[in-house]
Design a protein around this motif. Structure first.
Motif, short mmCIF file in Angstrom:
data_model
loop_
_atom_site.label_atom_id
_atom_site.label_comp_id
_atom_site.label_asym_id
_atom_site.label_seq_id
_atom_site.Cartn_x
_atom_site.Cartn_y
_atom_site.Cartn_z
N UNK A 141 -10.33 -0.53 1.57
CA UNK A 141 -10.22 -1.57 2.59
C UNK A 141 -8.77 -1.89 2.91
N UNK A 142 -7.94 -2.09 1.89
CA UNK A 142 -6.54 -2.44 2.13
C UNK A 142 -5.79 -1.30 2.83
N UNK A 143 -6.10 -0.09 2.45
CA UNK A 143 -5.42 1.04 3.10
C UNK A 143 -5.91 1.21 4.54
N UNK A 144 -7.19 1.03 4.78
CA UNK A 144 -7.74 1.14 6.13
C UNK A 144 -7.11 0.12 7.06
N UNK A 145 -6.89 -1.10 6.56
CA UNK A 145 -6.32 -2.17 7.39
C UNK A 145 -4.80 -2.15 7.40
N UNK A 146 -4.18 -1.25 6.65
CA UNK A 146 -2.73 -1.12 6.68
C UNK A 146 -1.99 -2.26 6.03
N UNK A 147 -2.60 -2.87 5.01
CA UNK A 147 -1.99 -4.05 4.38
C UNK A 147 -1.31 -3.70 3.06
N UNK A 148 -2.01 -3.00 2.17
CA UNK A 148 -1.45 -2.58 0.89
C UNK A 148 -1.94 -1.18 0.57
N UNK A 149 -1.06 -0.35 0.05
CA UNK A 149 -1.44 1.00 -0.37
C UNK A 149 -2.02 0.96 -1.77
N UNK A 150 -2.59 2.07 -2.18
CA UNK A 150 -3.11 2.18 -3.55
C UNK A 150 -2.01 1.90 -4.56
N UNK A 151 -0.83 2.46 -4.32
CA UNK A 151 0.30 2.26 -5.24
C UNK A 151 0.67 0.79 -5.32
N UNK A 152 0.70 0.11 -4.18
CA UNK A 152 1.07 -1.31 -4.16
C UNK A 152 0.01 -2.16 -4.87
N UNK A 153 -1.25 -1.83 -4.70
CA UNK A 153 -2.32 -2.57 -5.39
C UNK A 153 -2.25 -2.34 -6.89
N UNK A 154 -2.05 -1.10 -7.29
CA UNK A 154 -1.95 -0.80 -8.72
C UNK A 154 -0.76 -1.51 -9.34
N UNK A 155 0.34 -1.58 -8.61
CA UNK A 155 1.52 -2.27 -9.15
C UNK A 155 1.25 -3.75 -9.34
N UNK A 156 0.55 -4.34 -8.40
CA UNK A 156 0.22 -5.76 -8.52
C UNK A 156 -0.71 -6.03 -9.70
N UNK A 157 -1.68 -5.18 -9.88
CA UNK A 157 -2.57 -5.36 -11.02
C UNK A 157 -1.77 -5.27 -12.32
#
Length: 725
Positions: free
Chosen positions: A579-595
């Motif tokens: 969802x985040x990548x489809x909407x151009x908000x956060x990439x997988x790398x950015x989400x993993x970093x936040x977690x």
């Protein structure tokens, strides 16, 4: 100095204290100084050439590309304005993933080569800065030696002057990204999510038959709760200093059981503080509206009116800074921890959220007859769909070690995500689900107070529900589970992104149905029925605090993520990444970093509190208890020497309590020595094993507090901290 003398001195300092007088608003009307320290639209219009002003306004209002050629002109005007305000330095303010604000100050002054100086501020310096990024959390995106990061001017959030006792500084709100382009901050994803929801919402509005559709913006209005403690007491509590909460503290003889603090008369000292907070907020155009006592003693609230989401996010961070700084001037400390005092209500940051634009207005305003308001029904259905599909995400973005102490308690929403719609809207959507169309709306009617001299009052068509984590409140939704310590950026990113995703899906459905020959009305009702059939189980108008709801929610298939350890992995679920990548908000790398970052912060927070628990128990509470034990033993020995049989029950009781405390401390030490490599497993261990062990130490210590002689107890107690202002 003994603990008792320290406490007495603190109390005497409160009694003898002198308090800061607030501004005289008769001589200084708010309208005369509101926004005086902000580079407002009015200031820009007066100081910028017409073409430059139009270019900047187009970027702010319509989202058009920023004209970099105009940056030099804006920078010069901004510098001249700041110098007139007494500023000598400027700073790019950004919001790293620590949750706090960050800034690096640079001077306007440059040597002229002749022993004097000139003032300079170029467009390049305005648009881009380069702080060292190596010491900010990045969650594994970059190695420590890869230090380069950039700040980028957010033209949609106005620059401002921050005053302090040492002078003034020009502050420029910015984004913060790595050299490789990933977001290292809270602001960048907010702006991306606002762009995503605008795109999806505009498509839906056009499908609904609107010919003219302006930029759709998400709006936010966070209600901020906080505690105030006299600074003398605060500095006598190592746990408040290091953890912002009391890891020890027996319940006071009087707490909040009389419900007499909520909306009560604000203490004079606190009111003076509140008025100065408002004064400083008004200078910065922060539209604070409400102030009042909250439920718990010593707890208060301040709330602004709506602003665009990214400005509201910036202002919320700034407001916390103002509250903390102003409290110090008034001899108090502001505490933003979600649960600083056990057994009393904790603090939240209730996030009011909506969507709107200049052509269609508030898209979540139902009007008087919501059953025939196709625009509202469509957007409200998108909210229902988005919350049901993203329960785990919403729980994850309000997850923290501190908020875990509050969620699920009697004053806070449960960890189960649900939506409260109220009687009127629940009936409208029930009609659509059962009959495929809504034809009526419940009318609130008129309320007669039974007093002839009082006017009849219009009554809302539905009640409010303070137990719901996500409640409709008239023309917006209130996300009540956000923690007091948290930035509203994370929740806003989630709300905007999942709403964009739901609107994209609804837009595709409407487009297909309308292309197939359906009328707009039939397409809307058919699509909303599909949403309710799939996601209607998320709607719940009952008591979210009840045990019955826990059972019912499980039957409905709703998630019940009670701790942050359970919730944080939801950030990187396959569905959320997609969802985040489809909407151009956060990439997988950015989400993993936040977690990774949030898991590290969770463990670090609990570890600090465990360290505090162990050290305070050993160096303050245990010695006080032993001194009291010694006094009792010496008393019994003296009586025995005089031929009198003394009562040994108090000595025996305190000896048993000391043994219990020593045992729980030893157990905590053993558990803290375990080392776990995996971040998720470590969170689970800290949540399920270490925290319960800390509570066992606390229980033993709190039992001693009500047994040990008061003059020997080393820590300010709950009664002193909560009621002495």
């Amino acid at each position: 100095m003994s603990g008792s003398i320290s406490r007495q001195n603190a109390i005497q300092a409160v009694i003898d204290g002198t308090y800061v007088e607030p501004m005289n608003y008769i001589d200084n009307p708010v309208t005369e100084f509101y926004g005086c320290n902000v580079f407002t639209d009015e200031v820009m219009k007066a100081r910028l050439p017409k073409n430059t002003y139009k270019s900047v306004k187009a970027t702010i209002e319509a989202g058009s590309d920023l004209d970099l050629n105009a940056a030099d002109v804006v920078a010069t005007a901004m510098k001249d304005w700041a110098l007139e305000k007494g500023a000598t330095h400027f700073t790019h303010v950004f919001y790293p993933l620590t949750g706090s604000s960050a800034e690096k100050h640079d001077s306007f002054l440059s040597p002229d080569g002749e022993g004097k100086c000139i003032t300079e501020f170029s467009g390049k310096l305005l648009v881009q800065g380069e702080p060292d990024a190596s010491s900010f959390p990045n969650g594994g995106i970059r190695d420590t030696f890869e230090a380069r990061g950039y700040t980028a001017w957010d033209v949609t959030s106005p620059a401002y002057i921050l005053e302090s006792d040492n002078g003034t500084t020009l502050c420029i709100p910015t984004c913060f990204v790595s050299w490789t382009g990933e977001a290292l901050d809270k602001k960048t994803p907010v702006l991306r999510s606002m762009q995503a929801v605008d795109k999806a919402a505009q498509k839906v509005l056009k499908l609904l038959g609107n010919q003219e559709v302006s930029k759709v913006t998400s709006f936010a209005g966070p209600e901020q709760e906080y505690f105030l403690v006299d600074t003398n007491f605060f500095y006598a509590r190592p746990d408040l200093i290091s953890a912002d909460r009391t890891v020890f503290g027996a319940a006071p003889v009087k707490g909040q059981e009389f419900d007499d603090h909520y909306f009560g008369a604000v203490p004079a000292r606190v009111l003076n503080f509140m008025m100065e907070v408002e004064q400083e907020a008004f200078k910065l155009a922060i539209p604070v509206k409400t102030r009042h006592n909250e439920v718990a003693p010593g707890q208060f609230e301040i709330a602004p009116v709506y602003e665009t989401a990214n400005v509201a996010t910036d202002h919320q961070q700034l407001l916390v800074h103002i509250i903390k700084a102003t409290a110090k001037k008034h001899g108090m400390t502001a505490i933003f921890h979600e649960k600083p005092f056990a057994g009393l209500n904790g603090s939240g940051k209730h996030l009011n959220w909506s969507l709107g634009n200049s052509t269609q207005g508030n898209l979540l305003d139902p009007g008087k007859t919501p059953h025939d308001n196709l625009q509202f029904i469509t957007f409200c259905a998108a909210v229902i769909s988005s919350v049901e599909k993203n329960q785990g995400l919403l729980r994850a973005v309000i997850a923290s070690a501190s908020n875990d102490h509050r969620l699920g308690a009697n004053e806070a929403p449960p960890a189960i995500l649900s939506i409260f719609l109220g009687d009127q809207l629940a009936d409208v959507f029930a009609q659509i689900q059962s009959a495929g169309k809504a034809t009526t709306s419940i009318d609130g009617g008129i309320m007669n107070l039974g007093v002839d001299s009082m006017p009849q009052l219009p009554r809302d068509a539905g009640d409010r529900n303070r137990t719901s984590p996500f409640a409709f409140t008239g023309n917006r939704f209130e996300f009540r589970a956000v923690g007091s310590l948290q930035s509203i950026a994370g929740p806003l990113v989630a709300l905007n992104t999942m709403m964009a995703d739901a609107l994209t899906s609804i837009g595709d459905s409407l487009e297909a149905k309308i292309s197939g020959g359906s009328s707009i009305e039939d397409a809307v009702f058919a699509t909303v029925k599909e949403v309710m059939d799939e996601s209607g189980q998320i709607v719940f108008n009952g008591n979210g605090y009840s045990d019955e709801w826990q059972v019912e929610a499980a039957k409905r298939g709703l998630k019940n993520l009670k701790t942050s350890a359970e919730a944080l992995p939801e950030l990187t679920s396959a569905e959320n990444i997609a969802m985040f990548e489809k909407q151009g908000v956060l990439s997988k790398v950015e989400l993993e970093s936040r977690q990774n970052i949030y898991q590290e912060q969770y463990v670090a927070k609990v570890n600090v509190e465990a360290n505090l628990t162990e050290r305070m128990a050993e160096t303050q509470i245990l010695p006080a208890a032993v001194r009291y034990q010694t006094e009792l033993a010496e008393n019994i020995a003296s009586l025995s020497a005089a031929g009198v049989e003394g009562d040994k029950s108090a000595l025996q009781a305190i000896t048993g309590q000391i043994a219990a405390l020593s045992s729980t401390i030893a157990n905590l030490k053993t558990l803290r020595s375990k080392h776990i490599e995996d971040a998720t497993e470590e969170c689970v261990y800290y949540s399920g094993t270490l925290l319960p062990a800390m509570l066992e130490v606390r229980a033993a210590a709190d039992a001693l507090e009500v047994s040990v002689a008061d003059d020997l107890w080393p820590l300010p107690n709950y009664t002193e901290m909560l009621f002495i202002k």
